[in-house]
Design a protein around this motif. Sequence first.
Motif, PDB file in Angstrom:
ATOM      1  N   ASP A 353       2.823-109.276  11.223  1.00  0.00           N
ATOM      2  CA  ASP A 353       2.086-109.875  10.099  1.00  0.00           C
ATOM      3  C   ASP A 353       2.590-109.346   8.760  1.00  0.00           C
ATOM      4  O   ASP A 353       1.813-109.079   7.858  1.00  0.00           O
ATOM      5  CB  ASP A 353       0.587-109.563  10.275  1.00  0.00           C
ATOM      6  CG  ASP A 353      -0.267-110.033   9.105  1.00  0.00           C
ATOM      7  OD1 ASP A 353      -0.046-111.154   8.628  1.00  0.00           O
ATOM      8  OD2 ASP A 353      -1.146-109.261   8.675  1.00  0.00           O
ATOM      9  N   HIS A 391       5.098-114.149  10.751  1.00  0.00           N
ATOM     10  CA  HIS A 391       4.443-113.859  12.027  1.00  0.00           C
ATOM     11  C   HIS A 391       5.450-113.938  13.175  1.00  0.00           C
ATOM     12  O   HIS A 391       5.333-114.799  14.058  1.00  0.00           O
ATOM     13  CB  HIS A 391       3.311-114.846  12.293  1.00  0.00           C
ATOM     14  CG  HIS A 391       2.164-114.754  11.348  1.00  0.00           C
ATOM     15  ND1 HIS A 391       1.616-113.555  10.961  1.00  0.00           N
ATOM     16  CD2 HIS A 391       1.455-115.712  10.711  1.00  0.00           C
ATOM     17  CE1 HIS A 391       0.615-113.780  10.128  1.00  0.00           C
ATOM     18  NE2 HIS A 391       0.498-115.084   9.952  1.00  0.00           N
ATOM     19  N   HIS A 429      -3.726-110.165   8.790  1.00  0.00           N
ATOM     20  CA  HIS A 429      -4.278-109.640  10.038  1.00  0.00           C
ATOM     21  C   HIS A 429      -4.956-108.293   9.862  1.00  0.00           C
ATOM     22  O   HIS A 429      -5.803-107.908  10.665  1.00  0.00           O
ATOM     23  CB  HIS A 429      -3.180-109.507  11.099  1.00  0.00           C
ATOM     24  CG  HIS A 429      -2.645-110.813  11.559  1.00  0.00           C
ATOM     25  ND1 HIS A 429      -1.597-110.909  12.442  1.00  0.00           N
ATOM     26  CD2 HIS A 429      -2.998-112.087  11.263  1.00  0.00           C
ATOM     27  CE1 HIS A 429      -1.324-112.195  12.670  1.00  0.00           C
ATOM     28  NE2 HIS A 429      -2.164-112.911  11.956  1.00  0.00           N
TER      29      HIS A 429
END
Length: 477
Positions: A353, A391, A429
């Motif tokens: 992330d 990601h 995240h």
Amino acid sequence: MDSIKFLPARDAVLNGRDAIISELRSLVPSGSLVHEMRELVPFETDAFVSYKQLPLAVVLPEDTAQVAAVLKFCHRNSIPVVPRGAGTSLCGGAIPQRDAVVICLSKMNAIIDVDYANRAAVVQAGVTNLGISERVGSDGFFYAPDPSSQLACTIGGNIGMNSGGAHCLKYGVTTNNLLGVKMVLIDGTVVDLGGMHLDAAGYDLLGLVCGSEGQLGIVTEATVRLIAKPEGCKPVLFGFETSQQAGSCVSAIIGSGIIPVAIEFMDRQAIEICEAFAGAGYPLDVGALLIIEVEGSGPEMDGLLSRIIEIARENSVKIVRESQSATEAALIWKGRKSAFGATGRIADYICMDGTVPLSKLPYVLTKTTEIVDRFGLRVANVFHAGDGNMHPLILFNANDPDDAARAEEAGNEILKLCVDVGGCLTGEHGVGIEKRELMTHQFSAEELSQQMAIRAAFDSEWLLNPSKVFPLEGRSA
């Protein structure tokens, strides 16, 4: 489990388990306390399933007063507390420790008020992200942040991690759509921050709370911004031979001053995985795919797309495919939003992330592939390209300890790379357990000390989510 992942358990808490459970039973209604070992299993981990730990007990309060009563008791008895929403955290943010009481807010799922005059809604923390948009959709409004887990993830968890989603490029992440919270401090004190008004007086404590990962207090209610639905919207697929070309196109679009609603990136591995699962009609003869969505009136969308397509051609685009119906548009997004689940069907994976400057996207994509190749693993890249929130999904075999260790090491190198090029460890995240020991790569000792001092001002004993965010060594508590 590797003991380094958590602070040492408090013997006084473990030895007093029976008395603690007895007291908790008196604080919440019947059926709102979980303490039998077999019933605790669903709460032992979150979506970051690399680590598991049964908690001491789980409380499921039904209102703010019950949360306050439980926190007051835990504070008085120095019992660690782990807040939990839907357990969709991808960084281990909701994983408990064995001397902790988990406060799960899933029963607090009411939409308290919808105020169209102020374009805001007041909701309990256990309301799902998508639930807000579903409630106001028929009246022409929606709640903008849209993480891929929005069907399940809750507003409380979104606030804890400052979650984003595909449309954050235009509408921002949770902090840009949050107007106020009701929050319970560790000693049971209930405070209200912000509200229906656009700017609260005093220090920006609301900004401090959003993204604090449940370490400053437990949010029980939130006032969120509602946005009027656009007149129309259209996602378009752009296929490129290489990831580097797609990355350069993203940088050129943003650099031109155009801000689409969303720009999502998928490499060949991700395209194949998502197409096999969703049947979205993604082209399989390209090395990278961009999903670019624009919105507005028909002429407005046509004008934006014309400029975007021109830029894409300057960056060697191979395929341009506009959605021709609402069904086709929904399929395009179904493929993207199914990426994590679809990948889980074929392999275990770690989802990174990191966030990087847009100008560094081509370089970071190349280096990411080199890093994963060096560890003998595979990677599927799927991310919010418009704001540089990457990601990479590192595929591995969780049943092979060596494979798992290599995947974790590769992920750490990728996150360090993001910081080294001017980015950061997390875009949405959170830090949790996953990135905790990497905080020293991004922050100096002095910077971490200042952050920990702020955290300790709210919770001097470090009882709230204590094993998360900050490296275990060198803490102020």
